[in-house]
Design a protein around this motif. Structure first.
Motif, short mmCIF file in Angstrom:
data_model
loop_
_atom_site.label_atom_id
_atom_site.label_comp_id
_atom_site.label_asym_id
_atom_site.label_seq_id
_atom_site.Cartn_x
_atom_site.Cartn_y
_atom_site.Cartn_z
N GLY A 150 -22.85 -15.56 -1.07
CA GLY A 150 -23.69 -16.67 -0.61
C GLY A 150 -25.15 -16.31 -0.75
N ALA A 151 -25.86 -17.01 -1.61
CA ALA A 151 -27.26 -16.68 -1.85
C ALA A 151 -28.06 -16.80 -0.55
N PRO A 152 -28.90 -15.81 -0.26
CA PRO A 152 -29.73 -15.89 0.94
C PRO A 152 -30.80 -16.96 0.78
N GLY A 153 -31.31 -17.44 1.91
CA GLY A 153 -32.41 -18.40 1.85
C GLY A 153 -33.74 -17.73 1.60
N GLY A 159 -25.17 -22.87 8.93
CA GLY A 159 -26.44 -23.41 8.50
C GLY A 159 -27.65 -22.72 9.07
N ILE A 160 -27.49 -21.46 9.54
CA ILE A 160 -28.65 -20.73 10.03
C ILE A 160 -29.27 -19.94 8.88
N PRO A 161 -30.56 -19.61 8.98
CA PRO A 161 -31.23 -18.89 7.88
C PRO A 161 -30.64 -17.50 7.67
N VAL A 162 -30.69 -17.07 6.40
CA VAL A 162 -30.26 -15.72 6.03
C VAL A 162 -31.38 -15.05 5.26
N VAL A 163 -31.78 -13.86 5.71
CA VAL A 163 -32.79 -13.06 5.03
C VAL A 163 -32.10 -11.82 4.47
N GLY A 181 -32.59 -20.71 -5.60
CA GLY A 181 -33.01 -21.80 -4.72
C GLY A 181 -33.51 -21.26 -3.40
N ALA A 182 -34.25 -20.15 -3.46
CA ALA A 182 -34.62 -19.41 -2.26
C ALA A 182 -36.11 -19.11 -2.25
N VAL A 183 -36.58 -18.62 -1.11
CA VAL A 183 -37.92 -18.06 -1.00
C VAL A 183 -37.83 -16.58 -1.39
N VAL A 184 -38.78 -16.14 -2.20
CA VAL A 184 -38.83 -14.73 -2.59
C VAL A 184 -40.19 -14.18 -2.18
#
Length: 277
Positions: free
Chosen positions: A120-123, A93-97, A166-169
């Motif tokens: 796994g889609a990055p955050g 559950g840690i962020p992924v860039v 479902g991510a920040v771009v």
């Protein structure tokens, strides 16, 4: 998600959190930029680790606060290591860039990127306009790892990609655009064209986004904060270099000094940001 109004003071608080907590940023990044990325993270107050061996990536993710993946210099073992690390990060559950360096340049690079997103889609996804348009499935001209498109050209693609993943771009360029799946948008207008003449500044932006995402639970705000800091630092650094009659070789040093020494008055006084949240 943070309820604090997004203004310069809020973003400054995020920088202070990075400096206070020194998050461990696990980067599987490219060979060209490793040194500069690591130094940028150290300068801003974070702690970098650059580990890509299969034998330890899962364990390294286990102690890190964020994972940053950069596909700049690809080969099969690294892609596999990124997949393992990505899955481990999502399980924790840690962020992924993810930085899709050169997306659209070659079929191999596109296939590797697709494999990572399937794993796994990055955050958070950060790239230049051509890269973001390519990831979104649009035709975009790409010159190696440089962009032939503007931030405005990629606006619709970024918004669609944010909803899809479902991510920040984040689209970086003369203006930086940061959007999320909920429709929040921020445009940052700091920086200087000379920043594109130093290898690794864009990749360091992704690493810095990781550091901020490690301490700020709202990934959109974290991305805005990191890009805002780098933009202001870059602008001030170029001014110092030009005043000294120097060039981009000196700029590398000034960028690192600026990340370490940036003060609140300089940041809040310089920041040019428009928010639609």
């Amino acid at each position: 998600m943070s309820s604090t109004p997004l203004d310069a003071r809020a973003l400054w608080a995020d920088l202070q959190a990075v400096r206070t907590h020194a998050p461990l940023v696990h980067s599987i990044t490219n060979l060209v930029v490793m040194n500069f990325n690591a130094n940028a993270l150290l300068a801003v107050g974070a702690s970098p680790v650059m580990a890509h061996a299969h034998e330890e990536v899962r364990d390294m993710v286990g102690i890190a606060q964020v994972l940053v993946l950069n596909i700049g210099t690809l080969e099969p073992a690294w892609i596999s290591a990124m997949q393992v690390a990505l899955q481990a990060a999502r399980a924790r559950g840690i962020p992924v860039v993810l930085d899709p360096v050169g997306a659209g340049a070659t079929p191999y690079r596109n296939a590797a990127l697709a494999e990572l997103i399937r794993a796994g889609a990055p955050g958070i996804l950060r790239g230049n306009a051509s890269e973001i348009m390519s990831v979104a499935g649009l035709a975009a001209a790409t010159r190696g790892v440089d962009s032939a498109a503007s931030t405005a050209d990629a606006s619709d693609a970024a918004a669609a990609l944010a909803r899809q993943l479902g991510a920040v771009v984040c689209v970086s360029g003369a203006d930086d655009l940061i959007v999320d799946a909920a429709g929040r948008r921020a445009v940052l207008s700091n920086g200087h064209p000379w920043m594109t003449r130093v290898t690794g500044v864009g990749c360091s932006a992704s690493a810095l986004v990781g550091a901020f995402a490690a301490v700020q639970p709202d990934p959109w705000r974290a991305t805005v904060a990191a890009m805002a800091v780098l933009g202001v630092v870059g602008e001030l650094a170029v001014e110092r270099v030009q005043a000294a009659g120097a060039g981009v070789g000196r700029l590398q040093i000034e960028l690192l000094d600026g990340l370490q020494l940036l003060d609140e008055a300089s940041f809040t006084g310089r920041l040019r940001m428009v928010v639609d949240a």
